[in-house]
Design an enzyme around this catalytic site. Structure first.
Site, PDB file in Angstrom:
ATOM      1  CB  THR A 188      -0.881   0.047   1.276  1.00 60.20           C
ATOM      2  OG1 THR A 188      -1.539  -1.205   1.462  1.00 60.20           O
ATOM      3  CG2 THR A 188      -1.930   1.129   1.209  1.00 60.20           C
ATOM      4  NE  ARG A 216      -7.339  -8.713  -0.337  1.00 61.10           N
ATOM      5  CZ  ARG A 216      -6.390  -7.851   0.053  1.00 61.10           C
ATOM      6  NH1 ARG A 216      -5.922  -6.959  -0.810  1.00 61.10           N
ATOM      7  NH2 ARG A 216      -5.916  -7.895   1.278  1.00 61.10           N
ATOM      8  CB  VAL A 217     -12.296  -5.088  -1.803  1.00 60.37           C
ATOM      9  CG1 VAL A 217     -12.071  -3.688  -1.230  1.00 60.37           C
ATOM     10  CG2 VAL A 217     -12.843  -5.009  -3.220  1.00 60.37           C
ATOM     11  N   GLY A 218      -9.321  -5.325  -0.117  1.00 65.60           N
ATOM     12  CA  GLY A 218      -8.747  -5.315   1.224  1.00 65.60           C
ATOM     13  C   GLY A 218      -9.211  -4.108   2.003  1.00 65.60           C
ATOM     14  CG  ASP A 219      -6.300  -2.144   4.473  1.00 63.73           C
ATOM     15  OD1 ASP A 219      -5.792  -1.050   4.767  1.00 63.73           O
ATOM     16  OD2 ASP A 219      -5.672  -3.008   3.822  1.00 63.73           O
ATOM     17  CB  THR A 239       0.877   0.140   4.959  1.00 63.51           C
ATOM     18  OG1 THR A 239       1.516  -0.872   4.153  1.00 63.51           O
ATOM     19  CG2 THR A 239       1.812   0.516   6.077  1.00 63.51           C
ATOM     20  N   GLY A 240      -0.246  -2.833   5.490  1.00 60.11           N
ATOM     21  CA  GLY A 240      -0.028  -4.113   6.152  1.00 60.11           C
ATOM     22  C   GLY A 240      -1.022  -5.164   5.711  1.00 60.11           C
ATOM     23  CG  HIS A 241      -2.900  -9.468   7.238  1.00 62.46           C
ATOM     24  ND1 HIS A 241      -2.899 -10.505   8.140  1.00 62.46           N
ATOM     25  CD2 HIS A 241      -3.707  -9.861   6.223  1.00 62.46           C
ATOM     26  CE1 HIS A 241      -3.670 -11.482   7.678  1.00 62.46           C
ATOM     27  NE2 HIS A 241      -4.163 -11.112   6.525  1.00 62.46           N
ATOM     28  N   GLY A 242      -4.170  -6.533   4.982  1.00 62.54           N
ATOM     29  CA  GLY A 242      -5.436  -5.863   4.729  1.00 62.54           C
ATOM     30  C   GLY A 242      -6.623  -6.460   5.432  1.00 62.54           C
TER      31      GLY A 242
END
Length: 340
Positions: A188, A216-219, A239-242
């Site tokens: 990100t 797929r949609v993350g954060d 940023t990171g693990h969505g």
């Protein structure tokens, strides 16, 4: 509302704060110099926008567009590919009055952050996705057609896709599987700004993770997760693990802690520690934050191995100062959980 004296002081003395991040994870050492340069250029672009009298939104958009243009980062051109070998982009932008716009699974524009701003300013909605977002990009002059933009896909992204093709679940392969190849990028980019008028804005943009399922949609495009902004409190970008960030609404949580009186750095650390505690099974739940409160206090905190970041700030009548680097994490997450 912000204190009137503070607003006058920020405006009359041309003070501002611009913080950017270029993502966080196991950043390949060969990319450190490029990522540092990309973040510095983005911070300067954002600062130039607000120094010229632009709004915090202008600063965020300018900074993130700069990051999206750099193919060493996972946003815009250079985004990682989904399980079909395609680039699907997500972004959001938000200002301190709670106006917000986002897009997800966009395939036809290099600058989803600008498209997100168009959603905020030119529609009644806060999020457009997929084919609808692609169509809107054409309508707003940000794409020539609704077809996928070939320029989004780089050789590095193709190579990374091939490395991860043997794993069925990319979130596990990046965040949990011990023998997976080391991810060479990060997930990100983002920016937070306090402008010369004392107003705030935040934004985040991403290409997601290699091998994610199509759609797929993350954060990143989700309000409160990928970013959050409130003039009465502050602004944050994550940023990171969505999936973990979305589950814990990381940015909103951090700013809620600021609202309760916690210093901005401690609030970021506590929110990350909470995410790691609740979502950290088998090595997941890691990430990073950049934050700024409505008094101009800033922080960058992260639990990943590295995070790329930069700041460009001006205090009162002093000179503009810029700092940028890829930093290793030193945050002891187990020590910063707020007491019950």
């Amino acid at each position: 509302a912000l204190d009137g004296v503070w607003l006058k002081r920020f405006n009359s003395r041309m003070s501002y704060r611009v913080i950017v991040h270029g993502g966080a994870w196991s950043i390949d050492p060969d990319l450190h110099a490029r990522n540092t340069a990309a973040c510095e250029a983005a911070a300067r672009a954002g600062a130039a926008a607000v120094a010229a009298g632009g709004t915090a939104l202008d600063g965020v958009e300018a900074a993130i567009r700069s990051l999206e243009d750099d193919d060493s980062l996972d946003a815009g051109r250079g985004s990682w590919l989904n399980d079909q070998g395609e680039a699907e982009l997500d972004a959001m932008i938000m200002d301190g009055t709670l106006r917000a716009g986002g897009v997800a699974a966009v395939t036809n524009t290099e600058h989803p952050i600008s498209l997100a701003r168009k959603v905020m300013e030119n529609t009644e909605h806060v999020l457009l996705v997929g084919a609808g977002a692609n169509k809107f990009a054409v309508e707003q002059g940000l794409a020539e057609s609704q077809e996928p933009l070939a320029d989004l896909v780089t050789d590095a992204a193709r190579s990374e896709f091939e490395r991860y093709a043997k794993y069925k679940n990319c979130v596990d392969s990046i965040f949990r599987v011990a023998d997976a190849p080391q991810n060479q990028g990060h997930d990100t980019v983002g920016c937070v700004v306090l402008d010369t008028y004392g107003k705030l804005a935040a934004g985040t943009s991403t290409g997601g993770i290699t091998g994610k399922k199509a759609g797929r949609v993350g954060d990143s495009p989700l309000i409160g997760s990928g970013a959050y902004c409130d003039d009465e409190v502050g602004a944050a970008s994550s940023t990171g693990h969505g999936e973990a960030i979305a589950k814990t609404t990381l940015c909103r949580h951090a700013l809620w802690l600021v609202e309760q009186g916690m210093p901005v750095d401690k609030a970021g650390q506590a929110a990350l520690a909470h995410m790691q505690k609740r979502c950290g099974d088998n090595g997941g739940g890691t990430g990073g934050l950049i934050l700024i409160d409505n008094k101009g206090n800033t922080a960058r905190v992260f639990t990943t191995q590295f995070m790329a970041w930069a700041t460009c700030c001006k205090n009162a009548d002093g000179p503009e100062t810029t700092r940028a680097e890829v930093s290793p994490s030193t945050m002891p997450v187990e020590l910063v959980m707020p007491s019950a």
